[in-house]
Enzyme design. Structure first.
Site, PDB file in Angstrom:
ATOM      1  N   ILE A  12       0.825  -1.209   0.000  1.00  0.00           N
ATOM      2  CA  ILE A  12       0.000   0.000   0.000  1.00  0.00           C
ATOM      3  C   ILE A  12       0.862   1.262   0.000  1.00  0.00           C
ATOM      4  O   ILE A  12       0.455   2.312  -0.507  1.00  0.00           O
ATOM      5  CB  ILE A  12      -0.925  -0.012   1.235  1.00  0.00           C
ATOM      6  N   THR A  13       2.063   1.139   0.519  1.00  0.00           N
ATOM      7  CA  THR A  13       2.935   2.281   0.786  1.00  0.00           C
ATOM      8  C   THR A  13       3.140   3.197  -0.409  1.00  0.00           C
ATOM      9  O   THR A  13       3.384   2.743  -1.525  1.00  0.00           O
ATOM     10  CB  THR A  13       4.315   1.772   1.248  1.00  0.00           C
ATOM     11  N   GLU A  14       3.047   4.504  -0.148  1.00  0.00           N
ATOM     12  CA  GLU A  14       3.341   5.518  -1.171  1.00  0.00           C
ATOM     13  C   GLU A  14       4.781   5.999  -1.021  1.00  0.00           C
ATOM     14  O   GLU A  14       5.431   5.780  -0.012  1.00  0.00           O
ATOM     15  CB  GLU A  14       2.402   6.725  -1.009  1.00  0.00           C
ATOM     16  N   TYR A  75     -13.112   2.992  -5.176  1.00  0.00           N
ATOM     17  CA  TYR A  75     -14.267   3.067  -4.277  1.00  0.00           C
ATOM     18  C   TYR A  75     -15.454   3.725  -4.969  1.00  0.00           C
ATOM     19  O   TYR A  75     -16.596   3.289  -4.832  1.00  0.00           O
ATOM     20  CB  TYR A  75     -13.942   3.853  -3.011  1.00  0.00           C
ATOM     21  N   GLU A 125      -5.609   6.096 -16.029  1.00  0.00           N
ATOM     22  CA  GLU A 125      -5.365   7.530 -15.843  1.00  0.00           C
ATOM     23  C   GLU A 125      -4.189   7.937 -16.723  1.00  0.00           C
ATOM     24  O   GLU A 125      -3.473   7.089 -17.253  1.00  0.00           O
ATOM     25  CB  GLU A 125      -5.095   7.862 -14.371  1.00  0.00           C
ATOM     26  N   HIS A 164       0.375  11.306  -9.028  1.00  0.00           N
ATOM     27  CA  HIS A 164       0.947   9.969  -9.095  1.00  0.00           C
ATOM     28  C   HIS A 164       2.246   9.959  -9.884  1.00  0.00           C
ATOM     29  O   HIS A 164       2.393  10.651 -10.876  1.00  0.00           O
ATOM     30  CB  HIS A 164      -0.038   9.005  -9.758  1.00  0.00           C
TER      31      HIS A 164
END
Length: 205
Positions: A12-14, A75, A125, A164
């Site tokens: 999950i880490t950014e 989501y 994206e 991103h």
């Protein structure tokens, strides 16, 4: 985790340094482990399992596979599908970094083998060429499941760096227009708004 023998690892880490991502993703492949992410919300198969940070109450059980580069839009789409009577077989947030462990092609190929999945929604994206590569792969498939797509960032100012790490547009590849055109050339319907996705799904299932 790889050395401990785990075969599915959700990262999950950014903001992981790119060289570190390159190392552990290649190391995982050498050890036959699957990395989901980095910089992703995880994976969920309602109501059976969740590894990640998705709000499980938004995911209704159903027959639609979901693959997304965007955590929040994962989501959003699941919620809109549920409101229109659709549910999720499995949703995979693959991550928004330039280097990730699994891509659209790899996850879609798993959905082809999944009896619980009848159609797939792809949330792409701007940046990179992952969507263009998927379109080329999809157009050559003989046995395929229907796909509906959405591209985030189509209104982003040209040349502006987005949040991103994967949102890098270069040499005409990676723009919203490039991705949308590649999907349409592969006969994949592209939603203009998130609200259009359930309507498009109704037409292809």
């Amino acid at each position: 985790a790889i050395d401990a023998g785990l075969k599915l690892i959700v990262v999950i880490t950014e903001r992981i340094p790119m060289h570190d991502e390159m190392f552990f993703i290649n190391y995982a492949k050498a050890k036959n482990a699957t990395i989901i992410g980095p910089n992703c919300p995880g994976i969920i198969s309602p109501p059976y399992s969740k590894v990640g940070i998705m709000p499980a109450n938004l995911f209704k059980q159903g027959n639609i596979g979901l693959i997304s580069r965007s955590g929040t839009l994962t989501y959003e789409v699941a919620y809109r599908l549920a409101r229109r009577g659709f549910g999720i077989s499995t949703a995979v947030g693959i991550g928004g970094d330039a280097i990730i462990g699994t891509d659209f092609i790899e996850i879609y190929s798993l959905f082809l083998e999944d009896k619980a999945t009848d159609a797939v929604v792809i949330i792409g994206e701007i940046g990179g060429d992952m969507e263009e590569r998927f379109s080329a792969y999809y157009s050559k498939l003989r046995n395929k499941k229907p796909v509906v797509a959405f591209i985030a960032g189509r209104s982003a100012p040209e040349g502006k760096r987005m949040g991103h790490a994967g949102a890098i547009v270069s040499m005409g590849v990676g723009s919203a227009a490039s991705k949308i055109n590649s999907f349409r050339q592969a006969d994949i319907p592209v939603a203009e708004f998130l609200e259009d996705i359930p309507t498009l799904l109704s037409k292809v299932i």
